[in-house]
Design a protein around this motif. Structure first.
Motif, PDB file in Angstrom:
ATOM      1  N   THR A  79       0.812  -1.213   0.000  1.00 39.24           N
ATOM      2  CA  THR A  79       0.000   0.000   0.000  1.00 39.24           C
ATOM      3  C   THR A  79       0.843   1.260   0.000  1.00 39.24           C
ATOM      4  O   THR A  79       1.936   1.308   0.567  1.00 39.24           O
ATOM      5  N   MET A  80       0.291   2.273  -0.653  1.00 38.36           N
ATOM      6  CA  MET A  80       0.783   3.648  -0.576  1.00 38.36           C
ATOM      7  C   MET A  80      -0.325   4.538  -0.003  1.00 38.36           C
ATOM      8  O   MET A  80      -0.250   5.755  -0.103  1.00 38.36           O
ATOM      9  N   GLY A  81      -1.367   3.956   0.572  1.00 36.76           N
ATOM     10  CA  GLY A  81      -2.574   4.673   0.955  1.00 36.76           C
ATOM     11  C   GLY A  81      -3.526   4.649  -0.220  1.00 36.76           C
ATOM     12  O   GLY A  81      -4.432   3.829  -0.311  1.00 36.76           O
ATOM     13  N   GLU A  82      -3.353   5.554  -1.135  1.00 38.25           N
ATOM     14  CA  GLU A  82      -3.932   5.490  -2.475  1.00 38.25           C
ATOM     15  C   GLU A  82      -2.768   5.332  -3.434  1.00 38.25           C
ATOM     16  O   GLU A  82      -1.687   5.846  -3.192  1.00 38.25           O
ATOM     17  N   GLY A  83      -2.982   4.648  -4.542  1.00 40.85           N
ATOM     18  CA  GLY A  83      -1.886   4.520  -5.490  1.00 40.85           C
ATOM     19  C   GLY A  83      -2.051   3.303  -6.367  1.00 40.85           C
ATOM     20  O   GLY A  83      -2.904   2.442  -6.135  1.00 40.85           O
ATOM     21  N   GLY A  84      -1.248   3.238  -7.399  1.00 44.29           N
ATOM     22  CA  GLY A  84      -1.257   2.120  -8.322  1.00 44.29           C
ATOM     23  C   GLY A  84      -0.095   2.252  -9.282  1.00 44.29           C
ATOM     24  O   GLY A  84       0.754   3.145  -9.145  1.00 44.29           O
ATOM     25  N   ALA A  85      -0.057   1.368 -10.263  1.00 46.43           N
ATOM     26  CA  ALA A  85       1.033   1.400 -11.233  1.00 46.43           C
ATOM     27  C   ALA A  85       0.579   0.772 -12.539  1.00 46.43           C
ATOM     28  O   ALA A  85      -0.292  -0.093 -12.570  1.00 46.43           O
ATOM     29  N   VAL A  86       1.207   1.237 -13.611  1.00 49.50           N
ATOM     30  CA  VAL A  86       1.072   0.645 -14.938  1.00 49.50           C
ATOM     31  C   VAL A  86       2.417   0.023 -15.274  1.00 49.50           C
ATOM     32  O   VAL A  86       3.446   0.710 -15.258  1.00 49.50           O
ATOM     33  N   ASN A  87       2.412  -1.276 -15.545  1.00 50.39           N
ATOM     34  CA  ASN A  87       3.650  -1.982 -15.882  1.00 50.39           C
ATOM     35  C   ASN A  87       3.757  -2.155 -17.392  1.00 50.39           C
ATOM     36  O   ASN A  87       2.852  -2.706 -18.024  1.00 50.39           O
ATOM     37  N   ILE A  88       4.836  -1.664 -17.959  1.00 47.62           N
ATOM     38  CA  ILE A  88       5.132  -1.828 -19.381  1.00 47.62           C
ATOM     39  C   ILE A  88       6.057  -3.027 -19.494  1.00 47.62           C
ATOM     40  O   ILE A  88       7.214  -2.972 -19.077  1.00 47.62           O
ATOM     41  N   VAL A  89       5.556  -4.111 -20.047  1.00 50.13           N
ATOM     42  CA  VAL A  89       6.294  -5.373 -19.973  1.00 50.13           C
ATOM     43  C   VAL A  89       7.515  -5.358 -20.886  1.00 50.13           C
ATOM     44  O   VAL A  89       8.619  -5.707 -20.457  1.00 50.13           O
ATOM     45  N   ARG A  90       7.341  -4.931 -22.149  1.00 56.85           N
ATOM     46  CA  ARG A  90       8.461  -4.998 -23.102  1.00 56.85           C
ATOM     47  C   ARG A  90       8.617  -3.748 -23.964  1.00 56.85           C
ATOM     48  O   ARG A  90       9.733  -3.303 -24.214  1.00 56.85           O
ATOM     49  N   ASP A  91       7.530  -3.190 -24.454  1.00 57.50           N
ATOM     50  CA  ASP A  91       7.541  -2.218 -25.549  1.00 57.50           C
ATOM     51  C   ASP A  91       7.770  -0.794 -25.036  1.00 57.50           C
ATOM     52  O   ASP A  91       6.912  -0.215 -24.370  1.00 57.50           O
ATOM     53  N   GLN A  92       8.915  -0.215 -25.347  1.00 56.90           N
ATOM     54  CA  GLN A  92       9.254   1.134 -24.910  1.00 56.90           C
ATOM     55  C   GLN A  92       8.235   2.157 -25.386  1.00 56.90           C
ATOM     56  O   GLN A  92       7.923   3.123 -24.667  1.00 56.90           O
ATOM     57  N   LYS A  93       7.665   1.973 -26.564  1.00 53.05           N
ATOM     58  CA  LYS A  93       6.706   2.949 -27.077  1.00 53.05           C
ATOM     59  C   LYS A  93       5.478   3.023 -26.186  1.00 53.05           C
ATOM     60  O   LYS A  93       4.905   4.110 -25.998  1.00 53.05           O
ATOM     61  N   LEU A  94       5.059   1.899 -25.594  1.00 55.56           N
ATOM     62  CA  LEU A  94       3.922   1.935 -24.684  1.00 55.56           C
ATOM     63  C   LEU A  94       4.231   2.756 -23.441  1.00 55.56           C
ATOM     64  O   LEU A  94       3.343   3.397 -22.876  1.00 55.56           O
ATOM     65  N   LYS A  95       5.487   2.761 -23.007  1.00 56.37           N
ATOM     66  CA  LYS A  95       5.863   3.592 -21.868  1.00 56.37           C
ATOM     67  C   LYS A  95       5.690   5.063 -22.199  1.00 56.37           C
ATOM     68  O   LYS A  95       5.148   5.844 -21.400  1.00 56.37           O
ATOM     69  N   VAL A  96       6.111   5.456 -23.390  1.00 52.86           N
ATOM     70  CA  VAL A  96       6.025   6.862 -23.786  1.00 52.86           C
ATOM     71  C   VAL A  96       4.573   7.326 -23.823  1.00 52.86           C
ATOM     72  O   VAL A  96       4.233   8.391 -23.299  1.00 52.86           O
ATOM     73  N   VAL A  97       3.689   6.517 -24.429  1.00 54.43           N
ATOM     74  CA  VAL A  97       2.309   6.971 -24.563  1.00 54.43           C
ATOM     75  C   VAL A  97       1.555   6.846 -23.235  1.00 54.43           C
ATOM     76  O   VAL A  97       0.719   7.704 -22.911  1.00 54.43           O
ATOM     77  N   ALA A  98       1.836   5.810 -22.448  1.00 56.29           N
ATOM     78  CA  ALA A  98       1.177   5.691 -21.144  1.00 56.29           C
ATOM     79  C   ALA A  98       1.565   6.855 -20.237  1.00 56.29           C
ATOM     80  O   ALA A  98       0.720   7.434 -19.539  1.00 56.29           O
ATOM     81  N   GLU A  99       2.831   7.216 -20.249  1.00 58.98           N
ATOM     82  CA  GLU A  99       3.299   8.342 -19.444  1.00 58.98           C
ATOM     83  C   GLU A  99       2.652   9.641 -19.907  1.00 58.98           C
ATOM     84  O   GLU A  99       2.292  10.501 -19.096  1.00 58.98           O
TER      85      GLU A  99
END
Length: 495
Positions: free
Chosen positions: A259-279
Motif C-alpha cells: 500500500t501507498m494509501g492510495e496509489g497504483g502502477a502501470v507496468n510496461i512489460v516490453r515495448d518502450q513505445k507503450l511507456k512513452v504513450v502511457a506516461e
C-alpha cells in the motif's frame, strides 16, 4: 545545515518511537511486537500492514516537502519494475487510474494503425469482477465484449474467447486475475497471438502470483525467461502475473498486496513505445517526457514543430494526447518503497493464511465450496493440489479466501454474510458480482444498447453474484483471528 540534519534525525527518531507505541495493531500478524487481538474484537477482511519504517519514510519525505512525484517516485518505479522483471513501471494515483491509463495508451495515434483501439473497436473482458476493469473500455469509446466467469476459480472462462472474437473489430483482451488467482494465461496468450491482440492484465489483486508452463509451450508464445527470483527448473518457464501480457496494472490501496494509501502502477512489460504513450496519458497528455522540475532533457525544448503549433513552441507545453493528471505524491512513494521490501513476506503470509482457512473449514465442504487455483483439480489435506494435464500451474498470492454456498446448503450466502457480520468478521462479495446486473451497466444498456456486447450467457457470473463471498487473507491477520473465523463458520455451517 548540520543543525538541520540533526533536527530532522531527532524528528525521525521520535516518529519511530511514536509509531511503535501508536501503531502496534497494524504490524504483520506474525510480528511478536504486534499487539494481541482480543477475542470478540472486529476481524477486518483487509487493511494496511506497516511498522515504524513506513511512518518514518512518510514523515522524512514530507519534511523534504517535494510533494509531487519526484525522487522517491522515480526510485519506486525502478524498484517495482526490477521486482517484476518488466521494462518500466509508472506510478499512478490508483489501480482504477492504472486501468484507465493502460487502455488509453492503446488508443494512441503513435501506435500502428491496425492495432490501435479506435471508437467502436471491441475489447474482450469478463462479466464478474470489479467495475473499473471494464469502465475504462467504455470511457475510451471501445465496446466491452463479455464472456462468462468460472464460479470455482472466479476467473474468466477463457475457453469462450473465440466466441467473443469479431474479425476486424476485436483489438484487445483486458481481464483481472480474480482474488489473486491467475486466469488461464496459456489459452489467453495463444488466442492473442493468433489474432495479434493486445493483452492487458489487471493485476491489481494479484501482485506476487505466478504462472508457469512447459518451456516448449512458453517459447511458442514468445517467452523464454523466468521472472526475477522464480525458477521451476530448465524444462519450465515461470513468471509473475502482470508480466505475460503487453501491459498490466497494480493497485496499492490498503487492502492490496502493498500500500501507498492510495496509489497504483502501470507496468510496461516490453515495448518502450507503450511507456512513452502511457506516461503521456498519465501526465496531462503532454508530448514532453521531462520529470516535474526538470527541463530540456532532450536538448531540443525549443526546436520542435508538432501539430499546427509554430516552430520552436515550448515542448513542455505541447500535448499529443487528451490526457489526465493521475500521478501520486512523493511521500506516498516513500511508503511504497518500504512496502516493496516487505513483498516476499507479505506474499508468503497470504498463502499461509489461505491454507489455514482451507484446512480449518474442510469439515464444511458438504455445504461450502472453496476456490481452487487455475489448473488445479483438487486440494489435498497436506496443502498441495492435484493438477490438470495441461502442464500449466498457478501459484496464488491470495487476495481473499473465496467461499461459495452450495445449492444443497440449509442456508444462503446472505445468511452466512449476516452471521459473519454479527460476529464482526469482515467479508465481501466478489466485488460487483455480475457487472451486467449493476445499475450503471443496466443504464448503459438502456441508453446505448450498442455500447456493450455479450458473447455468451452468464450463468457462472450469476452464480458468483448469488452464492459467493470472500474472507481476508491479508498479512495483518493473526492465527487467533483466523481460528476465530473458522470457529464461527464451522458452528454456523454445521448447526
Amino acid at each position: 545545515m548540520s543543525d538541520l540534519k540533526a533536527l530532522k534525525q531527532e524528528i525521525l527518531q521520535l516518529t519511530r518511537r511514536y509509531s511503535q507505541e501508536a501503531h502496534a495493531a497494524f504490524r504483520p500478524g506474525a510480528d511478536p511486537e504486534r499487539s494481541p487481538w482480543q477475542p470478540g474484537s472486529p476481524i477486518p477482511y483487509a487493511g494496511r500492514v506497516f511498522t515504524e519504517n513506513e511512518v518514518e519514510a512518510a514523515v522524512g519525505a514530507t519534511l523534504d516537502f517535494w510533494l509531487t512525484l519526484g525522487s522517491e517516485g522515480a526510485a519506486m518505479e525502478k524498484e517495482l519494475a526490477a521486482f517484476m522483471g518488466v521494462r518500466h513501471s509508472l506510478l499512478v494515483n490508483s489501480g482504477s487510474s492504472a486501468n484507465l491509463v493502460a487502455i488509453s495508451a492503446l488508443t494512441s495515434h503513435k501506435l500502428p494503425d491496425a492495432r490501435r483501439i479506435k471508437p467502436g473497436d471491441e475489447v474482450i473482458t469478463v462479466a464478474a469482477g470489479f467495475p473499473t476493469t471494464v469502465a475504462p473500455i467504455v470511457q475510451v469509446g471501445a465496446i466491452p465484449v463479455f464472456i462468462d466467469a468460472d464460479p470455482l476459480t472466479g476467473n474468466a472462462r477463457c475457453d469462450q474467447l473465440e466466441a467473443a472474437y469479431s474479425p476486424g473489430k476485436t483489438k484487445a483482451v483486458m481481464m483481472a486475475h480474480a482474488l489473486g488467482n491467475p486466469f488461464d494465461l496459456s489459452i489467453t496468450l495463444a488466442f492473442c497471438r493468433k489474432y495479434d491482440l493486445w493483452l492487458v492484465e489487471d493485476n491489481c489483486d494479484a501482485l506476487g502470483c505466478s504462472y508457469s508452463m512447459p518451456r516448449a509451450m512458453a517459447e511458442g508464445l514468445g517467452f523464454s525467461e523466468n521472472s526475477p527470483g522464480l525458477d521451476e527448473g530448465p524444462d519450465r518457464v515461470i513468471r509473475w502475473t502482470g508480466t505475460w501480457g503487453d501491459i498490466s496494472t497494480q493497485s496499492f490501496y490498503p487492502p492490496h498486496h502493498l500500500t501507498m494509501g492510495e496509489g497504483g502502477a502501470v507496468n510496461i512489460v516490453r515495448d518502450q513505445k507503450l511507456k512513452v504513450v502511457a506516461e503521456s496519458f498519465r501526465d496531462w497528455g503532454r508530448d514532453c517526457w521531462c520529470p516535474s522540475g526538470i527541463d530540456n532533457t532532450c536538448n531540443k525544448r525549443f526546436d520542435w514543430q508538432l501539430g499546427e503549433l509554430p516552430a520552436g513552441y515550448d515542448h513542455k507545453y505541447t500535448y499529443s494526447h487528451l490526457g489526465f493528471n493521475l500521478k501520486p505524491l512523493d511521500p506516498q512513494a516513500a511508503i511504497g518503497r518500504v512496502q516493496i521490501r516487505r513483498l516476499p513476506e507479505f506474499i508468503e503470509a497470504r498463502k499461509i493464511n489461505w491454507q489455514i482457512l482451507r484446512t480449518g473449514l474442510d469439515a464444511c465442504s458438504d455445504s461450502l465450496e472453496f476456490a481452487l487455483p487455475t489448473h488445479a483439480t483438487a486440494w489435498n489435506t497436506d496443502g498441495s493440489f492435484e493438477w490438470d494435464d495441461t502442464g500449466c500451474r498457478s501459484e496464488c498470492s491470495w487476495f481473499g479466501f473465496k467461499i461459495a454456498v452450495k445449492e444443497n446448503a440449509k442456508f444462503s450466502r446472505t445468511d452466512l454474510a449476516r452471521e459473519l457480520d454479527a460476529n464482526q468478521i469482515g467479508n465481501r462479495m466478489l466485488f460487483g458480482g455480475n457487472l451486467l446486473r449493476q445499475p450503471a451497466f443496466v443504464q448503459l444498456k438502456h441508453d446505448r444498447p450498442e455500447a456493450l456486447r455479450l458473447a455468451t450467457s452468464m450463468e457462472g457470473s450469476d452464480e458468483i453474484m448469488n452464492s459467493t463471498l470472500f474472507l481476508g487473507t491479508f498479512p495483518g491477520l493473526t492465527e487467533a483471528m483466523l481460528q476465530a473465523e473458522i470457529d464461527v463458520i464451522n458452528k454456523f455451517a454445521t448447526a
